[in-house]
Structures are given as C-alpha cells and as structure tokens.
Design an enzyme around this catalytic site. Structure first.
Site, PDB file in Angstrom:
ATOM      1  N   GLY A 274     -21.089  -7.302  10.634  1.00  0.00           N
ATOM      2  CA  GLY A 274     -20.686  -7.764  11.951  1.00  0.00           C
ATOM      3  C   GLY A 274     -20.605  -9.269  12.084  1.00  0.00           C
ATOM      4  O   GLY A 274     -20.618  -9.795  13.191  1.00  0.00           O
TER       5      GLY A 274
ATOM      6  N   GLY B  26     -18.122 -11.176  11.594  1.00  0.00           N
ATOM      7  CA  GLY B  26     -16.822 -11.675  12.022  1.00  0.00           C
ATOM      8  C   GLY B  26     -16.136 -12.512  10.963  1.00  0.00           C
ATOM      9  O   GLY B  26     -15.419 -13.450  11.261  1.00  0.00           O
TER      10      GLY B  26
ATOM     11  N   SER C 212     -13.978 -11.387   8.587  1.00  0.00           N
ATOM     12  CA  SER C 212     -12.929 -10.554   8.001  1.00  0.00           C
ATOM     13  C   SER C 212     -13.483  -9.620   6.927  1.00  0.00           C
ATOM     14  O   SER C 212     -12.792  -9.251   5.983  1.00  0.00           O
ATOM     15  CB  SER C 212     -11.802 -11.419   7.422  1.00  0.00           C
ATOM     16  OG  SER C 212     -11.265 -12.245   8.419  1.00  0.00           O
ATOM     17  N   SER C 213     -14.741  -9.255   7.074  1.00  0.00           N
ATOM     18  CA  SER C 213     -15.369  -8.424   6.057  1.00  0.00           C
ATOM     19  C   SER C 213     -14.727  -7.050   5.944  1.00  0.00           C
ATOM     20  O   SER C 213     -14.645  -6.496   4.848  1.00  0.00           O
ATOM     21  CB  SER C 213     -16.868  -8.289   6.318  1.00  0.00           C
ATOM     22  OG  SER C 213     -17.109  -7.783   7.611  1.00  0.00           O
TER      23      SER C 213
ATOM     24  N   ASP D 269      -5.862 -11.013   8.444  1.00  0.00           N
ATOM     25  CA  ASP D 269      -7.075 -10.852   7.641  1.00  0.00           C
ATOM     26  C   ASP D 269      -6.787 -10.111   6.333  1.00  0.00           C
ATOM     27  O   ASP D 269      -7.296 -10.479   5.272  1.00  0.00           O
ATOM     28  CB  ASP D 269      -8.162 -10.117   8.421  1.00  0.00           C
ATOM     29  CG  ASP D 269      -8.708 -10.936   9.577  1.00  0.00           C
ATOM     30  OD1 ASP D 269      -8.451 -12.157   9.627  1.00  0.00           O
ATOM     31  OD2 ASP D 269      -9.400 -10.354  10.426  1.00  0.00           O
TER      32      ASP D 269
END
Length: 74
Positions: free
Chosen positions: A13, A15, A17-18, A63
């Site tokens: 979480g 943020g 672009s995992s 992404d």
C-alpha cells in the site's frame, strides 16, 4: 505448473506502483516459463486491462508502461 516466489521490500500500500510492477514481473515470468514472447508494451496493456477486471481498481496505463519499459538508472 510452476512455483512462483515473490520477494519485495516495497511496503504494501505504499503507492509506488507496486501492483503494476507485480503484474508485469508475473506476466514476464509466466511468458518465460511457457516460451511465449510478447513485446513489453503489449504485456503492459494486458496487465493494465487485468487490474480493473481482477482487482477492481480503475487505472491508466502509465504505471504498467513504466514497469515494462523503464531502464535502470534512467
């Protein structure tokens, strides 16, 4: 069949672009496993389509393109 181990130090979480990175790395691993060749941009588009269909997350393509096409150090 195959076994896939995912190891990352990206916080859940965060943020960063995992999800796109995970999608692309998984798609690349699966393609390599079965001997399928796809252009990185094509894999990015497939993964982008999967995100809202499977994870119910609306997203755009940036992404996935970055995860597929970025070069180290650039």
């Amino acid at each position: 069949g195959f076994d896939l181990l995912i190891q990352s130090d990206v916080p859940v979480g965060a943020g960063l672009s995992s999800s796109a990175a995970l999608e692309l790395s998984t798609a690349m691993a699966l393609c390599a496993t079965v001997g399928v060749t796809r252009a990185p941009a094509e894999l990015a588009e497939i993964c982008r389509a999967a995100e809202p269909a499977c994870a119910h997350v609306p997203c755009r393509i940036m992404d996935q393109y970055v995860s597929a096409l970025a070069q180290p150090g650039a």
